[in-house]
Design a protein around this motif. Structure first.
Motif, PDB file in Angstrom:
ATOM      1  N   ILE A  17      39.535 -23.607   5.514  1.00  0.00           N
ATOM      2  CA  ILE A  17      39.497 -24.422   4.297  1.00  0.00           C
ATOM      3  C   ILE A  17      38.614 -25.642   4.541  1.00  0.00           C
ATOM      4  N   SER A  18      37.701 -25.887   3.611  1.00  0.00           N
ATOM      5  CA  SER A  18      36.864 -27.087   3.669  1.00  0.00           C
ATOM      6  C   SER A  18      37.340 -28.065   2.606  1.00  0.00           C
ATOM      7  N   ASN A  19      37.336 -29.321   2.954  1.00  0.00           N
ATOM      8  CA  ASN A  19      37.743 -30.397   2.061  1.00  0.00           C
ATOM      9  C   ASN A  19      36.524 -31.303   1.888  1.00  0.00           C
ATOM     10  N   ILE A  20      36.064 -31.469   0.653  1.00  0.00           N
ATOM     11  CA  ILE A  20      34.889 -32.301   0.393  1.00  0.00           C
ATOM     12  C   ILE A  20      35.269 -33.428  -0.556  1.00  0.00           C
ATOM     13  N   SER A  21      35.078 -34.649  -0.103  1.00  0.00           N
ATOM     14  CA  SER A  21      35.302 -35.796  -0.984  1.00  0.00           C
ATOM     15  C   SER A  21      33.975 -36.214  -1.590  1.00  0.00           C
ATOM     16  N   LEU A  22      34.023 -36.665  -2.827  1.00  0.00           N
ATOM     17  CA  LEU A  22      32.849 -37.132  -3.547  1.00  0.00           C
ATOM     18  C   LEU A  22      33.202 -38.502  -4.109  1.00  0.00           C
ATOM     19  N   ILE A  23      32.491 -39.532  -3.675  1.00  0.00           N
ATOM     20  CA  ILE A  23      32.849 -40.905  -4.013  1.00  0.00           C
ATOM     21  C   ILE A  23      31.681 -41.570  -4.742  1.00  0.00           C
ATOM     22  N   ALA A  24      31.947 -42.104  -5.921  1.00  0.00           N
ATOM     23  CA  ALA A  24      30.909 -42.800  -6.695  1.00  0.00           C
ATOM     24  C   ALA A  24      30.525 -44.093  -5.981  1.00  0.00           C
ATOM     25  N   PHE A  25      29.222 -44.374  -5.920  1.00  0.00           N
ATOM     26  CA  PHE A  25      28.768 -45.659  -5.380  1.00  0.00           C
ATOM     27  C   PHE A  25      29.275 -46.797  -6.269  1.00  0.00           C
ATOM     28  N   ASP A  26      29.226 -46.560  -7.582  1.00  0.00           N
ATOM     29  CA  ASP A  26      29.647 -47.539  -8.576  1.00  0.00           C
ATOM     30  C   ASP A  26      30.798 -46.916  -9.372  1.00  0.00           C
ATOM     31  N   GLU A  27      31.947 -47.561  -9.405  1.00  0.00           N
ATOM     32  CA  GLU A  27      33.108 -46.995 -10.104  1.00  0.00           C
ATOM     33  C   GLU A  27      32.827 -46.708 -11.574  1.00  0.00           C
ATOM     34  N   ALA A  28      31.839 -47.386 -12.149  1.00  0.00           N
ATOM     35  CA  ALA A  28      31.479 -47.127 -13.548  1.00  0.00           C
ATOM     36  C   ALA A  28      30.948 -45.701 -13.729  1.00  0.00           C
ATOM     37  N   ASP A  29      30.464 -45.079 -12.662  1.00  0.00           N
ATOM     38  CA  ASP A  29      29.953 -43.709 -12.736  1.00  0.00           C
ATOM     39  C   ASP A  29      31.033 -42.656 -12.519  1.00  0.00           C
ATOM     40  N   TYR A  30      32.237 -43.079 -12.169  1.00  0.00           N
ATOM     41  CA  TYR A  30      33.313 -42.123 -11.901  1.00  0.00           C
ATOM     42  C   TYR A  30      33.590 -41.199 -13.095  1.00  0.00           C
TER      43      TYR A  30
END
Length: 106
Positions: A17-30
């Motif tokens: 199982i692979s776990n990939i997190s994706l984090i916005a640089f700017d929370e406004a783009d979430y």
């Protein structure tokens, strides 16, 4: 535009199982990430690599999405002869996903 323009990513693994997190640089783009980076899009993006289910978890307080990709590592670290048995390259591959530009999509 490429996803890497508005987000960064990290991976982890457990067995096959692979776990990939994706984090916005700017929370406004979430919200834009939530709208355009669905489990279905991620599954389609990794066709031929991920052979199981893709589940997306939303973490609004961090401006992040977390994807769990089942049957994604060729059997797992101890069973795969793949050069990237841990799947660390999957984060870079995810960031290559094309999404609409947030300004044009508004």
């Amino acid at each position: 535009m490429k996803l890497r323009a508005i987000a960064h990513s990290r991976t982890g693994d457990k067995g096959n199982i692979s776990n990939i997190s994706l984090i916005a640089f700017d929370e406004a783009d979430y919200p834009h990430l939530v709208r355009h980076v669905t489990a279905e899009r991620v599954r389609a993006h990794f066709t031929g690599i991920v052979h199981g289910r893709v589940t997306r978890y939303e973490i609004p307080s961090l401006g992040a999405l977390n994807f769990v990709l089942e049957d994604a590592l060729g059997g797992g670290v101890t069973r795969s002869l793949a050069l990237d048995a841990h799947g660390k390259g999957l984060s870079s591959a995810l960031l290559d996903l094309d999404i609409p530009d947030p300004v044009e999509d508004a």
